[in-house]
Design an enzyme around this catalytic site. Structure first.
Site, PDB file in Angstrom:
ATOM      1  N   VAL A  63       0.839  -1.209   0.000  1.00 41.02           N
ATOM      2  CA  VAL A  63       0.000   0.000   0.000  1.00 41.02           C
ATOM      3  C   VAL A  63       0.870   1.254   0.000  1.00 41.02           C
ATOM      4  O   VAL A  63       0.364   2.367   0.087  1.00 41.02           O
ATOM      5  CB  VAL A  63      -0.957   0.010   1.227  1.00 41.02           C
ATOM      6  CG1 VAL A  63      -1.909  -1.181   1.190  1.00 41.02           C
ATOM      7  CG2 VAL A  63      -0.197   0.033   2.551  1.00 41.02           C
ATOM      8  N   HIS A 114      -4.285  -4.383  -2.371  1.00 40.92           N
ATOM      9  CA  HIS A 114      -4.599  -4.096  -0.959  1.00 40.92           C
ATOM     10  C   HIS A 114      -4.791  -2.599  -0.732  1.00 40.92           C
ATOM     11  O   HIS A 114      -4.791  -2.138   0.401  1.00 40.92           O
ATOM     12  CB  HIS A 114      -3.507  -4.660  -0.029  1.00 40.92           C
ATOM     13  CG  HIS A 114      -3.466  -6.160  -0.026  1.00 40.92           C
ATOM     14  ND1 HIS A 114      -2.453  -6.899   0.555  1.00 40.92           N
ATOM     15  CD2 HIS A 114      -4.332  -7.087  -0.542  1.00 40.92           C
ATOM     16  CE1 HIS A 114      -2.689  -8.199   0.385  1.00 40.92           C
ATOM     17  NE2 HIS A 114      -3.818  -8.337  -0.282  1.00 40.92           N
TER      18      HIS A 114
HETATM   19  N1  APR Z   1      14.172  -9.074  -1.142  1.00 45.16           N
HETATM   20  C1  APR Z   1      13.335 -10.099  -1.417  1.00 45.16           C
HETATM   21  N2  APR Z   1      12.511 -10.642  -0.502  1.00 45.16           N
HETATM   22  C2  APR Z   1      12.530 -10.129   0.744  1.00 45.16           C
HETATM   23  C3  APR Z   1      13.388  -9.067   1.112  1.00 45.16           C
HETATM   24  C4  APR Z   1      14.236  -8.535   0.094  1.00 45.16           C
HETATM   25  N3  APR Z   1      15.076  -7.517   0.325  1.00 45.16           N
HETATM   26  N4  APR Z   1      13.198  -8.789   2.427  1.00 45.16           N
HETATM   27  C5  APR Z   1      12.234  -9.623   2.845  1.00 45.16           C
HETATM   28  N5  APR Z   1      11.841 -10.445   1.842  1.00 45.16           N
HETATM   29  C6  APR Z   1      10.775 -11.450   1.856  1.00 45.16           C
HETATM   30  C7  APR Z   1      10.639 -12.253   3.118  1.00 45.16           C
HETATM   31  O1  APR Z   1      11.465 -13.405   3.058  1.00 45.16           O
HETATM   32  C8  APR Z   1       9.145 -12.620   3.105  1.00 45.16           C
HETATM   33  O2  APR Z   1       8.925 -13.826   2.377  1.00 45.16           O
HETATM   34  O3  APR Z   1       9.545 -10.728   1.755  1.00 45.16           O
HETATM   35  C9  APR Z   1       8.498 -11.477   2.345  1.00 45.16           C
HETATM   36  C10 APR Z   1       7.668 -10.532   3.195  1.00 45.16           C
HETATM   37  O4  APR Z   1       6.569 -11.227   3.715  1.00 45.16           O
HETATM   38  P1  APR Z   1       5.357 -10.503   4.475  1.00 45.16           P
HETATM   39  O5  APR Z   1       5.877  -9.541   5.477  1.00 45.16           O
HETATM   40  O6  APR Z   1       4.424 -11.560   4.937  1.00 45.16           O
HETATM   41  O7  APR Z   1       4.709  -9.593   3.346  1.00 45.16           O
HETATM   42  P2  APR Z   1       3.616  -9.931   2.253  1.00 45.16           P
HETATM   43  O8  APR Z   1       3.799 -11.279   1.666  1.00 45.16           O
HETATM   44  O9  APR Z   1       3.581  -8.771   1.327  1.00 45.16           O
HETATM   45  O10 APR Z   1       2.292  -9.912   3.128  1.00 45.16           O
HETATM   46  C11 APR Z   1       1.087 -10.011   2.440  1.00 45.16           C
HETATM   47  O11 APR Z   1      -0.348  -9.661   4.271  1.00 45.16           O
HETATM   48  O12 APR Z   1       0.051  -8.599   6.207  1.00 45.16           O
HETATM   49  C12 APR Z   1      -0.739  -8.593   5.089  1.00 45.16           C
HETATM   50  O13 APR Z   1      -1.835  -6.964   3.816  1.00 45.16           O
HETATM   51  C13 APR Z   1      -0.580  -7.304   4.316  1.00 45.16           C
HETATM   52  O14 APR Z   1       0.039  -6.940   2.037  1.00 45.16           O
HETATM   53  C14 APR Z   1       0.338  -7.684   3.199  1.00 45.16           C
HETATM   54  C15 APR Z   1       0.029  -9.147   3.010  1.00 45.16           C
END
Ligand code: APR
Length: 275
Positions: A109, A127
């Site tokens: 977002v 989202h």
């Molecule tokens: N490069 C690549 N991947 C990365 C990096 C990076 N620099 N840093 C972190 N990650 C990966 C982590 O390993 C993890 O798998 O990004 C992912 C982040 O996961 P989440 O925090 O769960 O984020 P996301 O998948 O976007 O969550 C989905 O859930 O909480 C709700 O609405 C919220 O949009 C969000 C959704």
């Protein structure tokens, strides 16, 4: 980059197939935006600490609208300070290279993809976008940009009467809500491009997933639909994750473990040279 992956990407670029990039919080981690589930997501209301999964709900908004707005204005302050990183810029370059062959689906977002140069028409913010608000009573479907004069908040700042006034619906004068999808709400087309995302998943020939833990519903449907249709799957993530496993277990799938800001610019270079 793995020689086999390079060949596959070159062949894709030379053809006429469609590309979809699906991003999550990981792509913005290198811009300094903490992932949603980290310790910085906690918020205190009264004497209780709430987790984001409790704060980001319609139920919480109906009970404590001001607190929910304060939390979003705090998160907005983090987003306003952040700039797009090389991962965002690489994805913007992919859109310039592939034009109408390209679609971006993002769970973030923070609006950083748009600031990096991706177009609103080809970016599905499934989202929502934290820089927008919309009428809490849905008097209109239109999201409104948060007025610039609405200040970003630090954790201890309270809302003033003037600020609450700025957050009234420009159309009916009623209460607004952040233009984001909450945990106790469902995807739809009008605000979150649900149907369009599934259509893109069905039509895509190459799906690149980046920085997502695969915890939410629509992204899972997108990945499994694309996999079912035989698309090439490439997952870029700092850690192993369900989408990496989905890619590796598909006939034409790749998992690249690493930071998106380091990996995506190399992929763009392969595309640029092949085109
Ligand atoms: N490069 C690549 N991947 C990365 C990096 C990076 N620099 N840093 C972190 N990650 C990966 C982590 O390993 C993890 O798998 O990004 C992912 C982040 O996961 P989440 O925090 O769960 O984020 P996301 O998948 O976007 O969550 C989905 O859930 O909480 C709700 O609405 C919220 O949009 C969000 C959704």
């Amino acid at each position: 980059m793995d020689a086999e992956l390079k060949e596959v990407l070159e062949a894709f670029a030379r053809g006429s197939g469609k590309i979809c990039v699906l991003t999550g919080a990981g792509i913005s981690a290198e811009s300094g935006i903490p992932t949603f589930r980290g310790p910085e997501g906690y918020w205190t209301v009264g004497s209780r600490e709430y987790q984001p999964q409790e704060m980001a709900t319609y139920e919480m908004f109906t009970q404590h609208p001001e607190e929910v707005w304060r939390w979003y204005l705090y998160r907005l302050s983090v987003c306003r300070k952040a700039d797009p990183n090389p991962g965002h810029l690489a994805i913007a370059e992919m859109e310039r290279l592939f034009k109408d062959r390209f679609t971006l689906i993002t769970q973030n977002v923070d609006g950083l993809h748009l600031r990096a140069g991706n177009s609103l028409t080809r970016t599905f913010q499934i989202h929502g976008n934290i820089s927008f608000m919309r009428c809490a009573d849905a008097c209109t479907e239109e999201p409104f940009p948060l007025p610039d004069v609405v200040p970003a908040k630090s954790k201890d700042d309270m809302m003033t009467t003037e600020e609450l006034h700025l957050l009234r619906c420009p159309n009916c004068g009623g209460m607004t809500r952040p233009h984001v999808l909450w945990f106790d709400e469902t995807y739809d087309e009008v605000y979150y491009r649900f149907t369009s995302s599934l259509r893109v998943a069905r039509e895509t020939d190459l799906l690149i997933t980046v920085g997502t833990s695969g915890a939410t519903n629509l992204p899972n449907q997108v990945v499994w639909e694309a996999r079912h249709r035989g698309a090439i799957l490439v997952d870029v993530n700092a850690e192993e994750n369900p989408f990496g496993r989905a890619a590796l277990s598909s006939p034409r799938g790749f998992f690249i473990r690493g930071k998106s800001g380091a990996i995506l610019p190399g992929m763009v270079e392969v595309f640029r040279q092949a085109l």
